[in-house]
Motif scaffolding. Sequence first.
Motif, PDB file in Angstrom:
ATOM      1  N   ASN A 158       0.538  -1.224   0.162  1.00 37.65           N
ATOM      2  CA  ASN A 158       0.149   0.417  -0.028  1.00 37.65           C
ATOM      3  C   ASN A 158       0.605   1.270  -0.161  1.00 37.65           C
ATOM      4  O   ASN A 158       2.231   1.363  -0.496  1.00 37.65           O
ATOM      5  N   ASP A 159       0.939   2.409   0.648  1.00 37.30           N
ATOM      6  CA  ASP A 159       1.240   3.336   0.630  1.00 37.30           C
ATOM      7  C   ASP A 159       1.491   3.674   2.634  1.00 37.30           C
ATOM      8  O   ASP A 159       2.092   4.476   2.413  1.00 37.30           O
ATOM      9  N   TYR A 216      -0.495  13.243  -6.713  1.00 39.70           N
ATOM     10  CA  TYR A 216      -2.119  12.792  -6.143  1.00 39.70           C
ATOM     11  C   TYR A 216      -2.526  13.721  -5.496  1.00 39.70           C
ATOM     12  O   TYR A 216      -3.390  13.752  -4.220  1.00 39.70           O
ATOM     13  N   ILE A 252      -8.076  11.183  -3.664  1.00 37.52           N
ATOM     14  CA  ILE A 252      -7.954   9.795  -4.890  1.00 37.52           C
ATOM     15  C   ILE A 252      -9.282   8.684  -4.572  1.00 37.52           C
ATOM     16  O   ILE A 252      -9.568   8.840  -3.343  1.00 37.52           O
ATOM     17  N   TRP A 253     -10.516   8.081  -5.730  1.00 39.98           N
ATOM     18  CA  TRP A 253     -11.005   7.467  -6.035  1.00 39.98           C
ATOM     19  C   TRP A 253     -10.697   6.095  -5.560  1.00 39.98           C
ATOM     20  O   TRP A 253      -9.489   5.359  -5.528  1.00 39.98           O
ATOM     21  N   ASP A 254     -10.969   5.963  -4.729  1.00 35.29           N
ATOM     22  CA  ASP A 254     -10.054   3.652  -4.544  1.00 35.29           C
ATOM     23  C   ASP A 254     -11.225   2.558  -3.916  1.00 35.29           C
ATOM     24  O   ASP A 254     -13.211   3.569  -4.061  1.00 35.29           O
ATOM     25  N   GLU A 255     -11.483   1.201  -4.208  1.00 30.80           N
ATOM     26  CA  GLU A 255     -12.500   0.548  -4.211  1.00 30.80           C
ATOM     27  C   GLU A 255     -12.232  -0.674  -3.247  1.00 30.80           C
ATOM     28  O   GLU A 255     -11.290  -0.350  -4.131  1.00 30.80           O
ATOM     29  N   ARG A 304     -16.972   2.205  -4.327  1.00 29.22           N
ATOM     30  CA  ARG A 304     -16.170   2.789  -4.704  1.00 29.22           C
ATOM     31  C   ARG A 304     -16.789   4.201  -4.097  1.00 29.22           C
ATOM     32  O   ARG A 304     -17.227   4.547  -3.685  1.00 29.22           O
ATOM     33  N   TYR A 358      -5.972  11.178  -0.144  1.00 25.79           N
ATOM     34  CA  TYR A 358      -4.374  10.749  -0.392  1.00 25.79           C
ATOM     35  C   TYR A 358      -3.458   9.959   0.847  1.00 25.79           C
ATOM     36  O   TYR A 358      -2.789   8.879   0.599  1.00 25.79           O
ATOM     37  N   ARG A 417      -5.470   6.427   2.477  1.00 25.23           N
ATOM     38  CA  ARG A 417      -6.523   5.303   2.007  1.00 25.23           C
ATOM     39  C   ARG A 417      -5.923   4.171   2.564  1.00 25.23           C
ATOM     40  O   ARG A 417      -7.627   3.462   2.959  1.00 25.23           O
ATOM     41  N   ARG A 418      -5.132   3.280   3.333  1.00 25.29           N
ATOM     42  CA  ARG A 418      -4.823   2.287   3.979  1.00 25.29           C
ATOM     43  C   ARG A 418      -5.873   2.519   4.986  1.00 25.29           C
ATOM     44  O   ARG A 418      -6.332   1.213   5.257  1.00 25.29           O
ATOM     45  N   LYS A 461      -9.620   2.320   4.515  1.00 30.43           N
ATOM     46  CA  LYS A 461     -10.027   1.100   3.778  1.00 30.43           C
ATOM     47  C   LYS A 461     -10.226  -0.410   5.444  1.00 30.43           C
ATOM     48  O   LYS A 461     -10.568  -1.170   4.976  1.00 30.43           O
TER      49      LYS A 461
END
Length: 301
Positions: A146-147, A169, A176-179, A248, A253, A256-257, A260
């Motif tokens: 990941n990031d 970014y 950002i879009w994530d899914e 989605r 940015y 993100r991790r 989720k």
Amino acid sequence: MEQIKHWIAENSTIYSIIKYVFLVAFVLVIIQLVRRILRKHVTDTAARYKSQKGIEIIGYIILIFLSFSYFTGNIKDFTLVIGLFSAGIAFTLQELILSIAGSLYIFIVKVYKPGDRIEINGIKGDVIDVDSIYTTMMEIGQWVSNDNYSGRIVKLSNAFVFKGPIYNYSQDFPFIWDEFNLPMKYESDIELAKSIIIKIASRTLSEYTSNSKSQWKDVVNKYYIEDALVDPTLAITLTDNWVQFNLRYIVDYRKRRSVKHILYDEIYKEIQKTDGSVILASNTLELIKIPEIDVNIKQNI
């Protein structure tokens, strides 16, 4: 003294070159001393960084001015010096000039700045410094997932801004879009599953959604781009094995991790409370029947 004067008169070109080298060294030492003083006495991080960069740029301007005035005024055999200097380093000099041009392009066009997260030449990381030759980045990824920071500091030539795409970014739109996908068994209550996922996503992502809407409007007004939906969306796909839920959403940015992880954790806890009305699916192998095997063993007496 007479011998020294005689040697200088006979070797004026060499003497001029030596004197020029000492002059350049003196200017560079002064630049480093001023930068060290600023580093010690300027407490604000942003002001300290900008002041040191300003001193560096001013120093380069002074060196260029001194070089032009010195070469055109005192060295008669200037073409010989240029020939010796350029022989064997033509390719290096070309790359150096391209790097300096890249640094000017970065500052003028504002391609990126310290603090931005970018991906360039296949390397992703946070920009921690931009000087006249190199961009310095704290690397992200590689052997870590990941990031996350890998711990390596990467120096990349500024010439790469002319050689390929640059992914930013954080500039203009720091989201950002994530899914991710969630498989559910066909015997699950699909409507209940949909309501659980949307409820948790809306609650967890509300801050990012509200903050991104105004900034996305600025992006739409600035660039030729269609408007996009920033609220969490859910799409369902029927597969051979399960019902697949695709969530989605938009997120900072840098988060993100962690976001989720929160979504997975909250959705799983809610599914556990449904007492089997919603069941997560997985790849399984079911044996219907083990074939009968007839083995005859004959013994020789």
